[in-house]
Design an enzyme around this catalytic site. Structure first.
Site, PDB file in Angstrom:
ATOM      1  N   CYS A  22      -9.417 -21.308 -16.682  1.00 29.22           N
ATOM      2  CA  CYS A  22      -8.959 -22.051 -17.632  1.00 29.22           C
ATOM      3  C   CYS A  22      -7.451 -21.530 -17.142  1.00 29.22           C
ATOM      4  CB  CYS A  22      -9.276 -21.090 -18.670  1.00 29.22           C
ATOM      5  SG  CYS A  22      -8.882 -18.830 -18.440  1.00 29.22           S
ATOM      6  N   HIS A  60     -12.183  -2.494 -21.098  1.00 30.83           N
ATOM      7  CA  HIS A  60     -11.227  -3.721 -21.096  1.00 30.83           C
ATOM      8  C   HIS A  60      -9.749  -3.457 -20.566  1.00 30.83           C
ATOM      9  CE1 HIS A  60     -10.155  -7.870 -20.597  1.00 30.83           C
ATOM     10  NE2 HIS A  60     -11.938  -7.739 -19.832  1.00 30.83           N
ATOM     11  N   GLU A  97      -7.307  -5.662 -21.069  1.00 32.11           N
ATOM     12  CA  GLU A  97      -6.410  -6.444 -21.802  1.00 32.11           C
ATOM     13  C   GLU A  97      -6.746  -5.362 -23.454  1.00 32.11           C
ATOM     14  OE1 GLU A  97      -7.879  -9.887 -25.082  1.00 32.11           O
ATOM     15  OE2 GLU A  97      -8.121 -10.524 -23.515  1.00 32.11           O
ATOM     16  N   SER A 154     -15.459 -10.153 -18.336  1.00 31.82           N
ATOM     17  CA  SER A 154     -16.438 -10.080 -19.946  1.00 31.82           C
ATOM     18  C   SER A 154     -17.029 -11.601 -20.026  1.00 31.82           C
ATOM     19  CB  SER A 154     -15.261  -9.461 -20.806  1.00 31.82           C
ATOM     20  OG  SER A 154     -15.304  -9.489 -22.175  1.00 31.82           O
ATOM     21  N   ASN A 155     -16.118 -12.267 -19.510  1.00 37.92           N
ATOM     22  CA  ASN A 155     -16.483 -13.957 -19.874  1.00 37.92           C
ATOM     23  C   ASN A 155     -17.702 -14.104 -19.530  1.00 37.92           C
ATOM     24  OD1 ASN A 155     -15.718 -15.898 -18.261  1.00 37.92           O
ATOM     25  ND2 ASN A 155     -13.893 -14.827 -18.410  1.00 37.92           N
TER      26      ASN A 155
END
Length: 317
Positions: free
Chosen positions: A12, A124, A126, A223-224
């Protein structure tokens, strides 16, 4: 065998920006540069940058005085920022602009006296960074059951933000539970959720209608990437998360007529091509790509690197 590639898949804009920052910093300042934590969650990316002279550390006290320091795409707490300032470290911030937006929203809500609820996964990077951005308690929830167990009076003014690697589908139920429980609640529009996460998950759901088996290229701590595999399972398709072609068990795809292939947001396209090559060991392979969203978003580099040739046309986040 037919292999259908998801569209979009892989890197991304936030990941491209983060990797560019490390590579351009090495070009401009020379090796080594120091990166706090993995720049993105992918071992192949990290190992490639190590070969170019990047050094990855767990904490800032491992960074020598005066060394160029880079914060990862996941973002950091204010304590880390302040620590770097106190030591006079020259910092390049590779935090994804969408994560930075969540940080700004969190501070905005807390300044206005609201109790902050963060929808995300405990532990996580983030989430840890976002929690450390505000000088107030942050309540982390990931399920509707978590909302029910919050020890917050129902008349409390509430605000919520979300981890960017969650999709609209993942957060919808939790947000509804929060709105049902708290009368005075505000939060960002669903359009603020990471576009890349939503696009990749939507693509996988559509892909699962076409395939017998789903392969997701991505790291186990991504995670994604894990969520893409979970979506395949939800759609009733045998689904496997693999770090690279070496992790592919050919028994998974033997006899399959159509194999779906995608990649998490921090997985490079070269790993996808390696998996296709591995599939060709057992059968002739016809590769097609499904129709899907074409992403053309590019995030602006830090000011210190904007004079460097990156091959990207920068736009404001």
């Amino acid at each position: 065998m037919r292999v259908v590639l998801a569209q979009p898949r892989g890197f991304c804009a936030g990941v491209v920006r983060a990797i560019d920052i490390v590579e351009l910093a090495l070009q401009k300042f020379g090796a080594p540069v120091y990166v706090r934590h993995e720049i993105v969650h992918n071992k192949h990316v990290v190992d490639g940058l190590k070969l170019k002279g990047a050094r990855f550390v767990d904490e800032l006290d491992e960074v020598p005085e005066g060394a160029v320091t880079i914060f990862s795409a996941h973002g950091v707490s204010r304590a880390v920022v302040d620590d770097a300032k106190s030591r006079g470290l020259p910092v390049l911030d590779a935090t994804c602009p969408l994560v930075s937006k969540v940080h700004a929203q969190s501070r905005h809500y807390v300044r206005r006296g609201r109790t902050l609820v963060l929808i995300g996964h405990i532990g996580h990077p983030e989430v840890e960074g976002t929690v450390g951005q505000v000088q107030a308690p942050v309540h982390i929830v990931s399920t509707e059951a978590d909302v029910a167990s919050l020890e917050i009076p129902p008349d409390t003014p509430i605000a919520y933000v979300t981890q960017t690697t969650l999709s609209v589908d993942e957060t919808r139920g939790v947000i509804a539970a929060l709105r049902n429980r708290f009368a005075d609640i505000v939060g960002p529009d669903t359009s603020d959720i990471c576009y890349a996460t939503q696009h990749r998950q939507t693509a996988v759901r559509e892909l699962c209608r076409l395939v017998d088996v789903l392969l997701v290229v991505g790291a186990s701590n991504s995670s994604n990437s894990n969520r893409l595999r979970e979506i395949g399972v939800e759609e009733g398709v045998p689904s496997y998360l693999i770090a690279d072609s070496k992790a592919l068990d050919l028994d998974w795809v033997t006899g399959a007529k159509v194999v779906g292939l995608t990649a998490g947001a921090s997985a490079p396209e070269e790993l996808v091509l390696d998996v296709i090559a591995a599939l060709r060991q057992i059968d002739e392979v016809e590769v097609t790509q499904m129709n899907g969203t074409q992403e053309d978003i590019v995030f602006r580099l830090p000011p210190e690197l904007r004079d460097m040739p990156s091959g990207l046309a920068a736009v404001d986040a």
